[in-house]
Design a protein around this motif. Structure first.
Motif, short mmCIF file in Angstrom:
data_model
loop_
_atom_site.label_atom_id
_atom_site.label_comp_id
_atom_site.label_asym_id
_atom_site.label_seq_id
_atom_site.Cartn_x
_atom_site.Cartn_y
_atom_site.Cartn_z
N TYR A 104 29.90 6.00 -91.01
CA TYR A 104 29.44 4.72 -90.48
C TYR A 104 30.48 3.62 -90.72
O TYR A 104 30.71 2.76 -89.87
CB TYR A 104 28.12 4.35 -91.13
CG TYR A 104 27.58 3.00 -90.69
CD1 TYR A 104 27.18 2.79 -89.38
CD2 TYR A 104 27.48 1.94 -91.60
CE1 TYR A 104 26.69 1.55 -88.97
CE2 TYR A 104 26.99 0.71 -91.20
CZ TYR A 104 26.60 0.53 -89.89
OH TYR A 104 26.13 -0.70 -89.49
N ALA A 105 31.13 3.66 -91.89
CA ALA A 105 32.12 2.64 -92.24
C ALA A 105 33.48 2.88 -91.59
O ALA A 105 34.38 2.05 -91.71
CB ALA A 105 32.28 2.57 -93.76
N GLY A 106 33.63 4.02 -90.92
CA GLY A 106 34.89 4.29 -90.24
C GLY A 106 35.97 4.83 -91.15
O GLY A 106 37.15 4.83 -90.80
N ILE A 107 35.59 5.31 -92.33
CA ILE A 107 36.57 5.87 -93.27
C ILE A 107 36.84 7.34 -92.94
O ILE A 107 37.98 7.79 -92.98
CB ILE A 107 36.08 5.74 -94.72
CG1 ILE A 107 35.83 4.27 -95.05
CG2 ILE A 107 37.09 6.34 -95.68
CD1 ILE A 107 37.05 3.38 -94.90
N ALA A 108 35.79 8.08 -92.62
CA ALA A 108 35.96 9.48 -92.25
C ALA A 108 36.64 9.55 -90.88
O ALA A 108 36.20 8.89 -89.94
CB ALA A 108 34.61 10.19 -92.21
#
Length: 288
Positions: free
Chosen positions: A182-186
């Motif tokens: 969701y946070a765009g880290i993966a």
């Protein structure tokens, strides 16, 4: 809850004001370099009230040199700059300073811009201070603040942002992977036929990702294993940004578990867990 949504809005506003402060500070620095560069040497930090008040009082070198020594030293004393040797050196440098230019076509327009921009910078600094007080008051009222206070490098700036990022609804993120995505880290893995490629996740809450990545970058200075992991990634040829994103990915799993279990982070506990697992990261840290 209302308090978490309010906290999230306040930390977002603060971040925007900080960006405005940096932009305005850089603009003022650029203008001073055109006609009054000496002022930049006398103040290590440019985004401070004392720097603003100095330029609001003396916008040109000529005006500053006309000041009496007692007036000059009293100014710094009034702003709690009680460093006699430093202030004496400033005054000596002021009197010995030679103007970069005597061209009024340069000095007057630039000094006018300084007189217009510096009050804006001072007002931004005061606004950020007001937000800091509001954020702190909201933050410490929440029971989970002890979790985020325990995180290395979080401090008064990032701890409230992390609390706002995770929130208080434990059911919202069923796993660490949920918030990583969701946070765009993966990263995103795409495939077509026999080809597969990995790319940066473009669609995500930008401020949330920014909060997590910026904080993870701070942990390199405060966490033993985080520093070792970062250096390990750099040693593999990864860029700074890639290394920090990889570190953020690991930190989210740790913080998510602390958040779910309502337990504070303990560096020694995590290091012991790595030791039990025979982690290569600890071996790398010891060898290097």
């Amino acid at each position: 809850s209302d308090s978490i949504r309010q906290l999230n809005q306040l930390v977002l506003f603060r971040r925007k004001l900080v960006q405005d402060r940096v932009s305005l500070s850089n603009k003022i620095t650029g203008i001073l370099k055109q006609y009054f560069p000496q002022s930049l040497l006398w103040f290590k930090e440019k985004d401070t009230v004392i720097f603003c008040d100095f330029l609001m009082r003396w916008t040109t070198l000529e005006q500053a040199q006309a000041a009496r020594k007692t007036t000059f030293l009293a100014f710094f004393s009034k702003h709690n700059s009680h460093y006699p040797d430093v202030n004496e050196a400033r005054f000596t440098q002021l009197k010995a300073a030679k103007p970069l230019t005597r061209d009024e076509a340069i000095i007057k327009p630039n000094s006018l811009m300084i007189s217009l921009l510096v009050p804006q910078l001072k007002q931004l600094l005061l606004a950020i201070r007001t937000l800091d007080e509001e954020i702190k008051e909201l933050y410490i009222q929440h029971d989970d603040h002890i979790i985020f206070d325990s995180l290395p490098g979080a401090g008064p700036c990032y701890a409230p942002r992390l609390l706002a990022a995770f929130g208080e609804d434990r059911a919202r993120y069923q796993s660490a992977s949920d918030i990583q995505k969701y946070a765009g880290i993966a990263p995103v893995i795409e495939a077509s036929g026999q080809k597969a490629w990995i790319h940066w996740r473009y669609h995500c809450p930008k401020f949330l990702r920014q909060s997590l990545v910026e904080w993870a970058g701070q942990t390199v200075r405060y966490s033993y294993w985080a520093k070792a992991f970062y250096e390990q990634q750099i040693g593999k040829g990864k860029s700074h940004n890639v290394a920090i994103r990889a570190l953020t990915f690991k930190w989210i799993r740790i913080v998510w578990r602390c958040w779910q279990d309502r337990k504070v982070y303990d560096e020694s506990t995590y290091l012991n867990a790595l030791r039990v697992k025979g982690s290569q990261l600890l071996k790398y840290a010891v060898d290097n």
